[in-house]
Design a protein around this motif. Structure first.
Motif, mmCIF file in Angstrom:
data_model
loop_
_atom_site.group_PDB
_atom_site.id
_atom_site.type_symbol
_atom_site.label_atom_id
_atom_site.label_comp_id
_atom_site.label_asym_id
_atom_site.label_seq_id
_atom_site.Cartn_x
_atom_site.Cartn_y
_atom_site.Cartn_z
ATOM 1 N N VAL A 2 0.835 -1.198 0.000
ATOM 2 C CA VAL A 2 0.000 0.000 0.000
ATOM 3 C C VAL A 2 0.870 1.248 0.000
ATOM 4 O O VAL A 2 0.606 2.222 -0.721
ATOM 5 N N MET A 3 1.922 1.231 0.796
ATOM 6 C CA MET A 3 2.816 2.375 0.898
ATOM 7 C C MET A 3 3.488 2.667 -0.439
ATOM 8 O O MET A 3 3.673 3.837 -0.814
ATOM 9 N N ALA A 4 3.842 1.620 -1.175
ATOM 10 C CA ALA A 4 4.475 1.826 -2.474
ATOM 11 C C ALA A 4 3.532 2.563 -3.423
ATOM 12 O O ALA A 4 3.952 3.478 -4.148
ATOM 13 N N ASN A 5 2.274 2.167 -3.422
ATOM 14 C CA ASN A 5 1.289 2.873 -4.248
ATOM 15 C C ASN A 5 1.130 4.319 -3.797
ATOM 16 O O ASN A 5 1.087 5.247 -4.607
ATOM 17 N N ALA A 6 1.022 4.502 -2.479
ATOM 18 C CA ALA A 6 0.792 5.844 -1.943
ATOM 19 C C ALA A 6 1.965 6.772 -2.211
ATOM 20 O O ALA A 6 1.795 7.938 -2.570
ATOM 21 N N GLU A 7 3.174 6.236 -2.027
ATOM 22 C CA GLU A 7 4.372 7.063 -2.202
ATOM 23 C C GLU A 7 4.538 7.479 -3.658
ATOM 24 O O GLU A 7 5.121 8.516 -3.952
ATOM 25 N N ARG A 8 4.005 6.690 -4.562
ATOM 26 C CA ARG A 8 4.036 7.048 -5.977
ATOM 27 C C ARG A 8 2.975 8.090 -6.306
ATOM 28 O O ARG A 8 3.230 9.040 -7.048
ATOM 29 N N ALA A 9 1.766 7.938 -5.740
ATOM 30 C CA ALA A 9 0.620 8.721 -6.190
ATOM 31 C C ALA A 9 0.442 10.055 -5.461
ATOM 32 O O ALA A 9 0.261 11.093 -6.104
ATOM 33 N N LEU A 10 0.471 10.047 -4.130
ATOM 34 C CA LEU A 10 0.113 11.258 -3.381
ATOM 35 C C LEU A 10 0.995 12.460 -3.713
ATOM 36 O O LEU A 10 0.472 13.565 -3.914
ATOM 37 N N PRO A 11 2.331 12.310 -3.798
ATOM 38 C CA PRO A 11 3.148 13.492 -4.095
ATOM 39 C C PRO A 11 2.866 14.115 -5.456
ATOM 40 O O PRO A 11 3.194 15.285 -5.674
ATOM 41 N N MET A 12 2.245 13.366 -6.387
ATOM 42 C CA MET A 12 1.930 13.938 -7.692
ATOM 43 C C MET A 12 0.915 15.069 -7.601
ATOM 44 O O MET A 12 0.800 15.880 -8.516
ATOM 45 N N LEU A 13 0.164 15.131 -6.496
ATOM 46 C CA LEU A 13 -0.890 16.141 -6.374
ATOM 47 C C LEU A 13 -0.338 17.519 -6.010
ATOM 48 O O LEU A 13 -1.026 18.520 -6.193
ATOM 49 N N TYR A 14 0.873 17.561 -5.497
ATOM 50 C CA TYR A 14 1.357 18.793 -4.872
ATOM 51 C C TYR A 14 2.465 19.470 -5.672
ATOM 52 O O TYR A 14 3.317 18.811 -6.250
#
Length: 470
Positions: free
Chosen positions: A44-56
Motif C-alpha cells: 500500500v505504501m508503495a502505491n501511496a508514495e508514488r501517487a500522493l506526491p503527484m498532487l502537490y
C-alpha cells in the motif's frame, strides 16, 4: 502539524491510514497480528508514495517512519492519534477499545474506520469514552480526502476540534456528521445504489460492466465535481432546483426502483456477480487495477485543482500549507515536487510543454521571494517573460521526484534574467535547463517599467549574491 499515529489493524484501510500519516511527516506505529501485515502495508505504501506526491507543487514533508509492534499498548503509548481499522465485529472492537483506552494518552484522539457502527456503540462500557469518534475514510485513504467524522454522546467537543485540526493538517476533509446514524451518510447512499445494481444484474437487465459504464461515462463525472443536489439544480435550468423538483418530483412515486426490497443473497447471486466481474476485469491483477485507479484519481484531482473546484480545492489549499520560504541559499531551490501522471505523453516521459510550466513555476516562486507576489500583481505590477531557451537533457518519467535550482544572473532596473536547472532528486542528474529573460511591466499600460523600490532592492541583492553582473 505532525506527531505520532497508532494504527490498529493493517489491512487495506489501516494501511491507507498508515501511508497518509507517514507521507505527511507523522511517525506511525502499527499493530496487527497478521504475519503478512508488514508486507501488505509495504505494498500500500508503495502505491501511496508514488501517487500522493503527484498532487502537490509544494515539497512533501520528510516521510515519517512506519514501525510494527507486537502489542496494542506499545502502539498507542504516546500517540496523538489512534486509528482502529479492525474487522466489523462489535465484540472485537469493544475488546480492542478497552485495551486502547487503558494505554493511550489522555490527550489522544481515538478514531474508528467503521463504516456501519455508531460511535455510541463503540463507547459502551468504557471508563473514558470522551476521546472516541468515528473517523470513516474512503479507499484509497491516501488519496481520497473525505472523512466522516461522527462524535458519540460521550465524545468531548475538544476531541472533535482536535480531530478536525489533525485531519485537515494531513490534507483530508472532515465532514462533521452531527447526528449518529447507522452507516453514517456516504455509505447509506452507496448502499442504495449498490442494492439497485444487484437487482439489475440479478434480473438480467444489465451486466456488472454495463452498470459501471453507466456510472463512469455519465453521472459519475458530474458527481466528481458537483455532487448530487448541485447537479440536479443545473438540471432544473434557469429556474433552478424548485423547477427540477416540480418537474421530476412526481416520478419518485413511480415504481422504478427496488430499494425497499433486497435480492436474496445466495450462492447463485454470488456466482452471477463474481463471474461477470471476472469477465470484466479478471485479466488484470489487483495491483494493476489499483495503479490505474490511483493514476486516474490523480489526473481527476489535478484537473479539479487547476479549476480550484471540489476536492481539487482541498488539495490546492493544503498545498499552500505545505509551502515554506525559499531561504537564502545559492542557488535557490524554487521547485521541489513529483511528476504527475497526467504530465506524460505517449512515449511515457514528461511532455515538453510541462518543462515550460516547471520553469514558469520556478520564476513565480522567485518573484514571490523578492516581493512580486499576488498582492504586488493585484496592485498592477508584474514581471513578464520575454524570452526562454530550454534544453532537454534527459528523460523525466511519471512519479519521479525532481527539484529546480534557480540563479539570478541579471538584476538591473526592469531587467531580470534567471538560470534554472531541473535535477532528478534520486541522483542529481540535470534533466533540463532554462535561460529565462523577464521584463518588469505595468499591468495598467502593459509596457515595461522599473519595479517598485522594495522589489528592485531584493532583485539586486540576489543578483549580487548569485555572482551576477548588474
Amino acid at each position: 502539524m505532525s506527531g505520532t499515529a497508532a494504527i490498529i489493524g493493517g489491512g487495506v484501510i489501516g494501511g491507507g491510514w498508515a501511508a497518509r500519516f507517514a507521507l505527511m511527516g507523522w511517525e506511525v506505529w502499527v499493530f496487527d497480528p497478521d504475519p503478512e501485515a508488514e508486507r501488505k502495508i509495504a505494498a500500500v505504501m508503495a502505491n501511496a508514495e508514488r501517487a500522493l506526491p503527484m498532487l502537490y507543487e509544494a515539497p512533501m514533508p520528510p516521510r515519517g517512519a512506519i514501525r510494527f509492534v507486537s502489542t496494542i499498548a506499545e502502539a498507542v503509548a504516546g500517540a496523538d492519534w489512534v486509528q482502529e481499522s479492525v474487522p466489523e465485529r462489535l465484540d472485537l472492537k469493544l475488546k480492542i477499545y478497552r485495551d486502547i483506552v487503558s494505554h493511550a494518552s489522555s490527550e489522544a484522539v481515538i478514531g474508528s474506520s467503521t463504516s456501519g457502527f455508531r460511535p455510541s456503540q463503540l463507547q459502551e462500557g468504557l471508563p473514558d469514552a470522551s476521546r472516541i469518534v468515528v473517523a470513516h475514510p474512503f479507499n484509497p485513504v491516501y488519496l481520497l480526502p473525505l472523512i466522516e467524522l461522527v462524535p458519540g454522546v460521550k465524545t468531548a467537543p475538544e476531541a472533535v476540534d482536535k480531530a478536525k485540526e489533525i485531519l485537515t493538517g494531513i490534507g483530508m476533509y472532515p465532514l462533521h456528521v452531527r447526528a449518529e446514524i447507522d452507516a453514517h451518510i456516504a455509505d447509506r447512499f452507496l448502499e442504495a445504489v449498490w442494492r439497485e445494481a444487484l437487482w439489475l444484474v440479478k434480473d438480467g437487465i444489465a451486466t456488472t460492466e454495463e452498470i459501471d459504464n453507466a456510472i463512469r461515462y455519465g453521472f459519475g463525472l458530474r458527481w466528481a465535481q458537483m455532487g448530487l443536489f448541485e447537479t440536479y439544480r443545473i438540471a432544473g435550468g434557469e429556474a433552478g432546483m424548485r423547477h427540477f423538483l416540480e418537474q421530476f418530483g412526481p416520478c419518485l412515486t413511480w415504481p422504478w426502483t427496488r430499494l425497499t426490497d433486497v435480492p436474496e443473497f445466495n450462492d447463485d447471486l454470488v456466482d452471477l456477480i463474481a463471474g461477470q466481474s471476472d469477465e470484466q476485469s479478471g485479466h488484470r491483477t489487483i495491483r494493476e487495477l489499483e495503479r490505474q485507479r490511483d493514476d486516474n484519481l490523480v489526473a481527476i484531482l489535478h484537473a479539479l485543482k487547476g479549476r480550484e473546484a471540489a476536492a481539487g480545492k482541498l488539495v490546492l489549499d493544503h498545498d499552500a500549507l505545505l509551502r515554506g520560504p525559499l531561504g537564502d541559499g545559492v542557488p535557490l531551490v524554487t521547485v521541489r515536487r513529483t511528476v504527475p501522471v497526467d504530465w506524460t505523453d505517449v512515449n511515457g516521459h514528461m511532455n515538453e510543454g510541462r518543462y515550460g510550466q516547471v520553469f514558469s513555476d520556478a520564476s513565480e516562486e522567485l518573484m514571490t521571494h523578492v516581493g512580486a507576489d499576488r498582492a504586488y500583481i493585484d496592485a498592477g505590477n508584474s514581471y513578464f517573460t520575454a524570452e526562454t531557451n530550454i534544453k532537454y537533457l534527459a528523460e523525466t518519467l511519471a512519479a519521479e521526484k525532481f527539484f529546480v535550482e534557480t540563479r539570478v544572473t541579471l538584476g538591473a532596473g526592469k531587467k531580470l534574467r534567471l538560470w534554472h536547472e531541473m535535477k532528478r532528486e534520486a541522483d542529481g542528474e540535470t534533466l533540463a535547463t532554462c535561460d529565462q529573460f523577464l521584463l518588469h511591466v505595468s499591468l495598467e499600460t502593459r509596457r515595461s517599467c522599473p519595479p517598485l523600490a522594495h522589489v528592485a532592492e531584493a532583485v539586486e541583492r540576489l543578483a549580487a549574491a548569485h555572482g551576477a553582473q548588474s
